[in-house]
Write a protein that holds these residues in place. Structure first.
Motif, PDB file in Angstrom:
ATOM      1  N   PHE A 149      40.208  34.326  35.608  1.00 30.69           N
ATOM      2  CA  PHE A 149      40.338  32.970  36.137  1.00 30.69           C
ATOM      3  C   PHE A 149      40.283  31.852  35.098  1.00 30.69           C
ATOM      4  O   PHE A 149      40.638  30.716  35.414  1.00 30.69           O
ATOM      5  CB  PHE A 149      39.261  32.724  37.200  1.00 30.69           C
ATOM      6  CG  PHE A 149      39.458  33.558  38.432  1.00 30.69           C
ATOM      7  CD1 PHE A 149      40.444  33.241  39.353  1.00 30.69           C
ATOM      8  CD2 PHE A 149      38.682  34.687  38.650  1.00 30.69           C
ATOM      9  CE1 PHE A 149      40.644  34.011  40.478  1.00 30.69           C
ATOM     10  CE2 PHE A 149      38.881  35.471  39.775  1.00 30.69           C
ATOM     11  CZ  PHE A 149      39.859  35.138  40.692  1.00 30.69           C
ATOM     12  N   LEU A 150      39.842  32.131  33.880  1.00 32.54           N
ATOM     13  CA  LEU A 150      39.777  31.079  32.876  1.00 32.54           C
ATOM     14  C   LEU A 150      40.806  31.274  31.769  1.00 32.54           C
ATOM     15  O   LEU A 150      41.709  30.457  31.602  1.00 32.54           O
ATOM     16  CB  LEU A 150      38.360  31.001  32.294  1.00 32.54           C
ATOM     17  CG  LEU A 150      37.273  30.554  33.279  1.00 32.54           C
ATOM     18  CD1 LEU A 150      35.913  30.523  32.584  1.00 32.54           C
ATOM     19  CD2 LEU A 150      37.589  29.169  33.842  1.00 32.54           C
ATOM     20  N   SER A 151      40.682  32.347  31.011  1.00 28.05           N
ATOM     21  CA  SER A 151      41.622  32.556  29.913  1.00 28.05           C
ATOM     22  C   SER A 151      42.954  33.114  30.377  1.00 28.05           C
ATOM     23  O   SER A 151      43.933  33.108  29.620  1.00 28.05           O
ATOM     24  CB  SER A 151      41.013  33.490  28.862  1.00 28.05           C
ATOM     25  OG  SER A 151      40.774  34.778  29.402  1.00 28.05           O
ATOM     26  N   ARG A 152      42.991  33.613  31.650  1.00 31.27           N
ATOM     27  CA  ARG A 152      44.222  34.131  32.248  1.00 31.27           C
ATOM     28  C   ARG A 152      44.831  35.243  31.395  1.00 31.27           C
ATOM     29  O   ARG A 152      46.041  35.334  31.207  1.00 31.27           O
ATOM     30  CB  ARG A 152      45.247  33.011  32.460  1.00 31.27           C
ATOM     31  CG  ARG A 152      44.728  31.815  33.249  1.00 31.27           C
ATOM     32  CD  ARG A 152      44.352  32.193  34.649  1.00 31.27           C
ATOM     33  NE  ARG A 152      45.533  32.587  35.431  1.00 31.27           N
ATOM     34  CZ  ARG A 152      45.461  33.107  36.647  1.00 31.27           C
ATOM     35  NH1 ARG A 152      44.291  33.352  37.204  1.00 31.27           N
ATOM     36  NH2 ARG A 152      46.572  33.424  37.297  1.00 31.27           N
ATOM     37  N   GLU A 153      43.967  36.120  30.895  1.00 33.30           N
ATOM     38  CA  GLU A 153      44.412  37.276  30.128  1.00 33.30           C
ATOM     39  C   GLU A 153      44.578  38.478  31.047  1.00 33.30           C
ATOM     40  O   GLU A 153      44.030  38.512  32.146  1.00 33.30           O
ATOM     41  CB  GLU A 153      43.384  37.612  29.050  1.00 33.30           C
ATOM     42  CG  GLU A 153      43.132  36.501  28.052  1.00 33.30           C
ATOM     43  CD  GLU A 153      41.969  36.832  27.150  1.00 33.30           C
ATOM     44  OE1 GLU A 153      42.138  37.708  26.273  1.00 33.30           O
ATOM     45  OE2 GLU A 153      40.889  36.222  27.310  1.00 33.30           O
TER      46      GLU A 153
ATOM     47  N   PHE B 280      35.708  38.235  35.124  1.00 39.22           N
ATOM     48  CA  PHE B 280      36.116  37.012  35.814  1.00 39.22           C
ATOM     49  C   PHE B 280      36.598  35.946  34.823  1.00 39.22           C
ATOM     50  O   PHE B 280      37.475  35.144  35.165  1.00 39.22           O
ATOM     51  CB  PHE B 280      34.969  36.479  36.676  1.00 39.22           C
ATOM     52  CG  PHE B 280      34.779  37.245  37.954  1.00 39.22           C
ATOM     53  CD1 PHE B 280      35.700  37.136  38.976  1.00 39.22           C
ATOM     54  CD2 PHE B 280      33.693  38.082  38.128  1.00 39.22           C
ATOM     55  CE1 PHE B 280      35.544  37.849  40.158  1.00 39.22           C
ATOM     56  CE2 PHE B 280      33.525  38.802  39.306  1.00 39.22           C
ATOM     57  CZ  PHE B 280      34.454  38.686  40.325  1.00 39.22           C
ATOM     58  N   TYR B 281      36.031  35.925  33.619  1.00 39.24           N
ATOM     59  CA  TYR B 281      36.503  34.990  32.594  1.00 39.24           C
ATOM     60  C   TYR B 281      37.978  35.248  32.299  1.00 39.24           C
ATOM     61  O   TYR B 281      38.803  34.312  32.254  1.00 39.24           O
ATOM     62  CB  TYR B 281      35.667  35.148  31.325  1.00 39.24           C
ATOM     63  CG  TYR B 281      36.111  34.245  30.197  1.00 39.24           C
ATOM     64  CD1 TYR B 281      35.549  32.974  30.032  1.00 39.24           C
ATOM     65  CD2 TYR B 281      37.095  34.641  29.294  1.00 39.24           C
ATOM     66  CE1 TYR B 281      35.960  32.139  28.999  1.00 39.24           C
ATOM     67  CE2 TYR B 281      37.512  33.818  28.269  1.00 39.24           C
ATOM     68  CZ  TYR B 281      36.940  32.565  28.122  1.00 39.24           C
ATOM     69  OH  TYR B 281      37.360  31.735  27.113  1.00 39.24           O
ATOM     70  N   ARG B 282      38.340  36.498  32.096  1.00 39.84           N
ATOM     71  CA  ARG B 282      39.732  36.836  31.811  1.00 39.84           C
ATOM     72  C   ARG B 282      40.632  36.533  33.008  1.00 39.84           C
ATOM     73  O   ARG B 282      41.764  36.056  32.839  1.00 39.84           O
ATOM     74  CB  ARG B 282      39.845  38.316  31.441  1.00 39.84           C
ATOM     75  CG  ARG B 282      39.340  38.675  30.055  1.00 39.84           C
ATOM     76  CD  ARG B 282      39.335  40.180  29.851  1.00 39.84           C
ATOM     77  NE  ARG B 282      38.966  40.560  28.500  1.00 39.84           N
ATOM     78  CZ  ARG B 282      39.823  40.794  27.518  1.00 39.84           C
ATOM     79  NH1 ARG B 282      41.121  40.689  27.731  1.00 39.84           N
ATOM     80  NH2 ARG B 282      39.410  41.135  26.313  1.00 39.84           N
TER      81      ARG B 282
ATOM     82  N   THR C 145      41.797  37.039  45.336  1.00 45.19           N
ATOM     83  CA  THR C 145      42.155  35.869  44.532  1.00 45.19           C
ATOM     84  C   THR C 145      42.203  34.620  45.401  1.00 45.19           C
ATOM     85  O   THR C 145      41.666  33.566  45.033  1.00 45.19           O
ATOM     86  CB  THR C 145      43.511  36.091  43.846  1.00 45.19           C
ATOM     87  OG1 THR C 145      43.432  37.242  42.996  1.00 45.19           O
ATOM     88  CG2 THR C 145      43.891  34.878  43.007  1.00 45.19           C
TER      89      THR C 145
END
Length: 205
Positions: A170-174, A166-168, A108
């Protein structure tokens, strides 16, 4: 990237390199790039700060060189006998690496460092470029088994299966689990079977 101090000589020089770069990774995981200093790395590694400055110049140089060590491991692409399961193993490894408490701090911090340092960004790019090369056999074996059509872009397979993870992260933080890795792998394998990752020739007007 030709960064001073990143070559791999033997003897005392190599021991110094290992000590400094491992100290860099430890401190990057503990403090993040913004709090990383040459002095702290020198103290943690037991190497005089003059030597650290001379070889790596700055925190940027240290992090870049440390991230490049990823290309020195013996990681190989999974070979499970099916495209979906190979992709699942890749995606699940990403999930574990970025979510397990004993592992997640360093990867991270490495990604975040890439947004703050051009040298770190280039080193991280090179790390993943190396991983893409090592994953070429996944697509090649799937083509040989008749699972996917010839000409399938292996790099796009990897991007497609890891992208949702990676979307979850670093972006949507899911939250992310290996269950999402399975869903992603299955979707990409089905799409690949239909030829979705075979490049379409550009038509000339």
């Amino acid at each position: 990237m030709a960064t001073s101090g990143t070559q791999r000589p033997g003897g005392r020089t190599e021991r110094t390199r290992q000590a400094v770069l491992h100290a860099t990774l430890d401190l990057l995981a503990e403090r993040g790039f913004g709090e990383l200093t040459v002095e702290a790395v020198a103290e943690r590694s037991g190497v005089h700060k003059t030597t650290v400055y001379r070889r790596w110049s700055s925190p940027d140089g240290l992090v870049a060189a440390a991230l490049q060590m990823g290309a020195e491991d013996d990681w190989k692409a999974p070979d499970t006998g099916s495209l979906e399961n190979d992709l699942y193993e890749v995606a699940a490894e990403v999930v574990r690496y970025f979510t397990e408490p004993a592992l997640k701090e360093l990867p991270t911090a490495s990604v975040l460092a890439a947004f703050q340092s051009p040298q770190a960004a280039e080193a991280l790019h090179d790390f993943y470029a190396d991983r893409h090369v090592r994953m070429v056999p996944i697509a090649e074996r799937a083509v040989a088994r008749g699972e996917i059509p010839s000409g399938t872009d292996g790099d796009e397979l990897v991007r497609a299966v890891c992208g949702p993870i990676f979307y979850r992260l670093f972006l949507s933080r899911e939250s992310v689990t290996v269950a999402e890795a399975r869903v992603s792998a299955r979707a990409v394998a089905v799409a690949a079977t239909s030829g979705a990752f075979v490049p379409v020739p550009h038509s000339e007007d």
